[in-house]
Motif scaffolding. Structure first.
Motif, PDB file in Angstrom:
ATOM      1  N   LEU A  70       0.834  -1.205   0.000  1.00 54.92           N
ATOM      2  CA  LEU A  70       0.000   0.000   0.000  1.00 54.92           C
ATOM      3  C   LEU A  70       0.871   1.259   0.000  1.00 54.92           C
ATOM      4  N   SER A  71       1.974   1.209   0.712  1.00 54.67           N
ATOM      5  CA  SER A  71       2.910   2.341   0.704  1.00 54.67           C
ATOM      6  C   SER A  71       3.514   2.524  -0.688  1.00 54.67           C
ATOM      7  N   ILE A  72       3.889   1.423  -1.329  1.00 59.46           N
ATOM      8  CA  ILE A  72       4.452   1.471  -2.681  1.00 59.46           C
ATOM      9  C   ILE A  72       3.425   2.027  -3.664  1.00 59.46           C
ATOM     10  N   ALA A  73       2.162   1.606  -3.504  1.00 60.67           N
ATOM     11  CA  ALA A  73       1.094   2.113  -4.380  1.00 60.67           C
ATOM     12  C   ALA A  73       0.938   3.622  -4.236  1.00 60.67           C
ATOM     13  N   ALA A  74       1.012   4.120  -3.000  1.00 57.80           N
ATOM     14  CA  ALA A  74       0.889   5.563  -2.771  1.00 57.80           C
ATOM     15  C   ALA A  74       2.068   6.324  -3.393  1.00 57.80           C
ATOM     16  N   ILE A  75       3.267   5.756  -3.308  1.00 52.96           N
ATOM     17  CA  ILE A  75       4.438   6.386  -3.932  1.00 52.96           C
ATOM     18  C   ILE A  75       4.257   6.450  -5.448  1.00 52.96           C
ATOM     19  N   HIS A  76       3.769   5.366  -6.023  1.00 56.92           N
ATOM     20  CA  HIS A  76       3.562   5.319  -7.471  1.00 56.92           C
ATOM     21  C   HIS A  76       2.502   6.341  -7.898  1.00 56.92           C
ATOM     22  N   LEU A  77       1.434   6.425  -7.126  1.00 55.08           N
ATOM     23  CA  LEU A  77       0.387   7.412  -7.419  1.00 55.08           C
ATOM     24  C   LEU A  77       0.949   8.835  -7.371  1.00 55.08           C
ATOM     25  N   GLU A  99      -0.754  16.845   1.720  1.00 55.95           N
ATOM     26  CA  GLU A  99      -0.538  16.121   2.965  1.00 55.95           C
ATOM     27  C   GLU A  99      -1.160  14.725   2.931  1.00 55.95           C
ATOM     28  N   GLN A 100      -2.278  14.557   2.211  1.00 59.58           N
ATOM     29  CA  GLN A 100      -2.975  13.283   2.246  1.00 59.58           C
ATOM     30  C   GLN A 100      -2.134  12.147   1.663  1.00 59.58           C
ATOM     31  N   ILE A 101      -1.555  12.368   0.477  1.00 60.10           N
ATOM     32  CA  ILE A 101      -0.783  11.303  -0.151  1.00 60.10           C
ATOM     33  C   ILE A 101       0.496  11.023   0.639  1.00 60.10           C
ATOM     34  N   ASP A 102       1.143  12.087   1.160  1.00 56.18           N
ATOM     35  CA  ASP A 102       2.331  11.885   1.991  1.00 56.18           C
ATOM     36  C   ASP A 102       1.962  11.134   3.270  1.00 56.18           C
ATOM     37  N   SER A 103       0.796  11.456   3.805  1.00 54.48           N
ATOM     38  CA  SER A 103       0.333  10.751   5.012  1.00 54.48           C
ATOM     39  C   SER A 103       0.106   9.274   4.729  1.00 54.48           C
ATOM     40  N   ASP A 104      -0.474   8.952   3.566  1.00 50.17           N
ATOM     41  CA  ASP A 104      -0.691   7.550   3.210  1.00 50.17           C
ATOM     42  C   ASP A 104       0.629   6.803   3.094  1.00 50.17           C
TER      43      ASP A 104
END
Length: 627
Positions: free
Chosen positions: A281-288, A297-302
Motif C-alpha cells: 500500500l505504501s508502494i502504491a501511494a508512492i507510485h500514485l 498532505e494526504q498522499i504523503d500521510s498515506d
C-alpha cells in the motif's frame, strides 16, 4: 503462406494458392501483407478469416444436409438443431471476450481428426464413423460450446475485481450432463496480444517449467479467489497496486511464467501477510504520487502511515522471533518494490535499503536458505523464491556499497557445482554470470579496503577475465527477442540480457585495473559493444530497459562524450517517455547525468581523472539501489 501462419495450420505451399486457402475460400499471401506487422490489423484479419471459414463450412453443411435429407429417417435427420436452424428469444454472440487473454482465434467448425482422438479418453460417447455418417444423428452440424472462466477478488468480503474469459469450441459429441474438463491440441489455440500459445511462443527451445520455484506460500495457486482484508480508506491504494504497480515488479518472470508473479507471489502474500500488505500500500501511494503528480498532505500521510505500519509490524515480529518467512517476504518487498516506483527526488524519510537488507540477511540465515539453495543441484529441484530474490539484491547491491555480497560463499559453491539458483528465470541473467559478478564485487571490496596489492589484484583480474571468456556464447547468439509472429521469445530475451550483463561485468572488472581510464581503447570498445547489444533488448514502456539498469549504469559511467552509448541511451530514454523518470531507471539516469557533468569537465579530461559513480552518490547523499 501468411494466412496459414496466422491460423497456425500446416501449409502445403502450393503455387499461386495453397490447398487450405483454396478449400476455405481465403486469400493466400506469400508476400508479407500489410496487416502482419500491426497487432490491431492482425486481430481484424483473424476475425475476417474466422468468419470466412464459418461461412464456407456452413455452406458445406447445408449442401450436405440437402443431399442426405431425402434418404434419412425424418426423426434422425432433424433431431439436432444447427447454428443455421436453431433460434430462440435470446440473441447469442460468439465474439471473443474483450478482457480475455486467451481468446480463441481458430477454426471452430473444422471436424476433428480421426475418430475424435482429440477428446479421448475424456469423452466416452460413441466415435464418429464415416461409413455410418448417412444415418448418424451427429453428422448434421457440430455443437458449439462456450466455456466461461471467472476470477473474483474480494476486499473485506466485498467483490471488487472480476476477470472473465470466454472460449468457444466445436464438437460432434453431444454435451454430457457432468462433462470433465477437456484437453485441446496446442495448435487450436491463439492468445491475443504479444503472447502466443505453447506451440508458438513456448515451442521447442522455448519450453518452460511452469512449476519452477519453491514459493513460500506453497506450489502454484489453484484457488480462483483472493480475499484481502483492508480498511475502506485504503481500498483505492490496493486497487491501484494490483492494476498498475504489480505488472512493473517482475517483468522477466511474467514473460517466463505468465501470471506467476501475480498468482504465486504477490496475491497470496497480500492475503496472508499484514506486513507485506502495508508495504504494498505504501508502494502504491508512492507510485500514485510520482506518476500522477499528486501532492499534498494526504498522499504523503498515506505513504508514511503504511511505511510506519510496515516497520512496526516487522519490529514486533522480530521481537517475537516467529514468522520468519513472512518477515523476510515483507523485508524483500520493502527493498525491491521501491526499485519500480518513485523518483530520484523523493524526500520523505525512509530507512536505507541496505539497513533493511541487514535484517533480511539474518532472516535468510535463520531460515537456512543458503543451505537449501546449495542443495538445488539439478533441474528437477526448485530453488526457494525468496532466496533467489535475496541473491539478486545481494550481488548487485554489494556493488552499490563497494562490499562483498553477504552470501558470496554460497554463490562460489554454486558456481563450482554448476547448479542453478533461478536468477535467470526471475531476472533474466544466467546464474553463472551473476556468480562471477559476485566474485568481481568481492575483488572490488578487497581493493577498496586496501587488502590486496596491485600485483595480486592484476592476477585476480586476469583470472576472472578468463572465467568470463568461458561464458562467451558462439557467434550469432544475439538475436531479436521477438518471433516472426511478434511474440516474445523468453530464452532469447535471456540470452540477450545475459550478454548485456557479461559486457558490463567486463567493464566493471577492467575499471579495477590500477590506472584504468574510460578513454582507454579497450574500455571504449567494451562500452561500444554494450551499446550494440542494447539493440536486441526490447525498449519502450512495455520493454525491458528497466530490467538492465545495472549494466546501463556500469557502461554509462565509463562512456565518453559523443560515444555511441550516449546516443543510444538518449534514444532509449525518449522511447520510455515519462516512465524513464521513475524507479531505479530514473535514479540511474539522474546519477549518470551528474557523473557526466563532473567527469566531462575540462580539468578532469585534461588530467584524465575518473569520477566514480559511488563517490557521486556519497557526495549527493543518495542511497540508491540501482538494480
Amino acid at each position: 503462406c501468411f494466412t496459414c501462419r496466422l491460423r497456425r495450420k500446416k501449409c502445403d505451399e502450393g503455387k499461386g494458392q495453397c490447398k487450405a486457402c483454396k478449400h476455405l475460400g481465403l486469400k493466400c499471401d506469400y508476400k508479407r501483407p500489410m496487416w502482419w506487422s500491426n497487432n490491431e490489423q492482425r486481430k481484424e484479419q483473424k476475425e475476417l478469416i474466422k468468419n470466412s471459414i464459418k461461412r464456407t463450412k456452413l455452406s458445406e453443411k447445408t449442401a450436405q444436409m440437402a443431399s442426405i435429407g431425402a434418404g434419412s429417417p425424418p426423426g434422425l435427420s432433424h433431431s439436432l438443431p444447427t447454428s443455421a436452424t436453431y433460434s430462440d428469444a435470446t440473441v447469442r454472440t460468439r465474439a471473443p471476450s474483450e478482457d480475455s487473454q486467451c481468446s480463441v482465434g481458430c477454426d471452430f467448425n473444422q471436424p476433428p481428426a480421426s475418430h475424435y482422438e482429440i477428446y479421448q479418453p475424456h469423452v466416452l460417447s460413441p466415435s464418429y464413423d464415416p461409413v455410418d455418417a448417412h444415418y448418424n444423428p451427429y453428422a448434421a452440424a457440430p455443437y458449439e460450446v462456450d466455456i466461461k472462466t471467472e476470477r473474483q477478488m474480494y476486499v473485506n468480503d466485498v467483490p471488487t475485481r472480476r476477470d472473465s474469459t470466454i472460449s468457444t469450441f466445436s464438437t460432434y459429441q453431444p454435451p454430457q450432463s457432468n462433462p470433465p474438463l477437456m484437453s485441446y491440441p496446442e495448435e487450436e489455440w491463439l492468445h491475443e496480444g504479444i503472447y502466443e500459445p505453447a506451440g508458438g511462443m513456448f515451442s521447442g527451445e522455448e519450453a518452460l517449467d511452469f512449476d519452477f520455484f519453491d514459493f513460500s506460500h506453497g506450489g502454484p495457486q489453484e484457488s480462483q479467489q483472493t480475499v484481502v482484508q483492508v480498511d475502506e480508506c485504503d481500498r483505492p491504494l490496493l486497487d491501484h497496486f494490483v492494476d498498475n504497480v504489480l505488472r512493473l515488479i517482475f517483468p522477466v518472470l511474467e514473460v517466463n511464467q505468465r501470471g506467476s508473479a501475480r498468482s504465486d507471489v504477490i496475491l497470496p502474500a497480500l492475503e496472508s501477510n499484514k506486513c507485506y500488505l502495508h508495504c504494498c500500500l505504501s508502494i502504491a501511494a508512492i507510485h500514485l504520487k510520482s506518476t500522477q503528480s499528486i501532492s499534498g498532505e494526504q498522499i504523503d500521510s498515506d505513504i508514511m502511515r503504511h511505511r510506519y505500519a510496515t516497520i512496526s509490524e516487522l519490529c514486533a515480529a522480530l521481537n517475537r522471533d516467529t514468522e520468519h518467512a513472512q518477515i523476510l517476504e515483507a523485508t524483500l518487498g520493502m527493498i525491491f518494490f521501491q526499485c519500480s516506483v518513485g523518483g530520484p527526488d523523493d524526500s520523505l524519510p525512509d530507512i536505507p535499503w541496505h539497513q533493511h537488507f541487514e535484517a533480511g540477511g539474518s532472516l535468510v540465515r535463520k531460515l537456512d536458505l543458503p543451505h537449501a539453495m546449495i542443495h538445488v543441484n539439478n533441474e528437477r529441484m526448485h530453488p526457494p523464491f525468496n532466496m533467489t530474490l535475496a541473491s539478486w539484491i545481494d550481488i548487485l547491491g554489494a556493488t552499490m556499497l563497494g562490499r562483498a555480497p553477504k552470501f558470496a560463499d554460497t554463490y562460489r559453491e554454486k558456481n563450482d557445482s554448476g547448479s542453478h539458483s533461478g536468477l535467470c528465470e526471475l531476472m533474466g541473467c544466467e546464474d553463472r554470470m551473476m556468480y562471477l559478478i559476485s566474485e568481481i564485487a568481492c575483488l572490488d571490496a578487497l581493493k577498496s579496503g586496501g587488502g590486496i596489492d596491485d600485483m595480486q589484484l592484476c592476477h585476480h583480474i586476469k583470472t576472472l577475465g578468463e572465467h568470463l571468456d568461458f561464458t562467451e556464447p558462439p557467434p550469432g547468439t544475439l538475436d531479436y527477442a521477438f518471433s516472426s509472429t511478434g511474440a516474445i521469445r523468453p530464452k532469447q530475451l535471456s540470452r540477450n540480457m545475459t550478454a548485456m550483463f557479461r559486457i558490463a561485468a567486463r567493464i566493471f572488472l577492467c575499471s579495477l585495473v590500477p590506472g584504468a581510464s574510460r578513454r582507454d581503447p579497450s574500455m571504449v570498445g567494451l562500452v561500444e559493444r554494450l551499446a550494440h547489444a542494447l539493440e536486441y533488448i526490447p525498449g519502450g514502456p512495455d520493454g525491458f530497459d528497466r530490467s538492465i539498469v545495472w549494466p546501463l549504469l556500469i557502461a554509462g559511467s565509463q562512456s565518453i562524450p559523443g560515444s555511441l552509448f550516449r546516443q543510444v541511451f538518449a534514444d532509449r530514454i525518449a522511447s520510455l517517455g515519462e516512465h524513464a523518470a521513475f524507479g531505479s531507471f530514473g535514479r540511474m539516469v539522474r546519477l549518470l547525468r551528474e557523473v557526466w557533468r563532473q567527469a566531462d569537465g575540462e580539468q578532469q579530461v585534461r588530467e584524465r581523472q575518473s569520477v566514480h559513480w559511488r563517490d557521486v552518490m556519497q557526495q549527493k547523499g543518495w542511497d540508491f539501489l540501482l538494480i
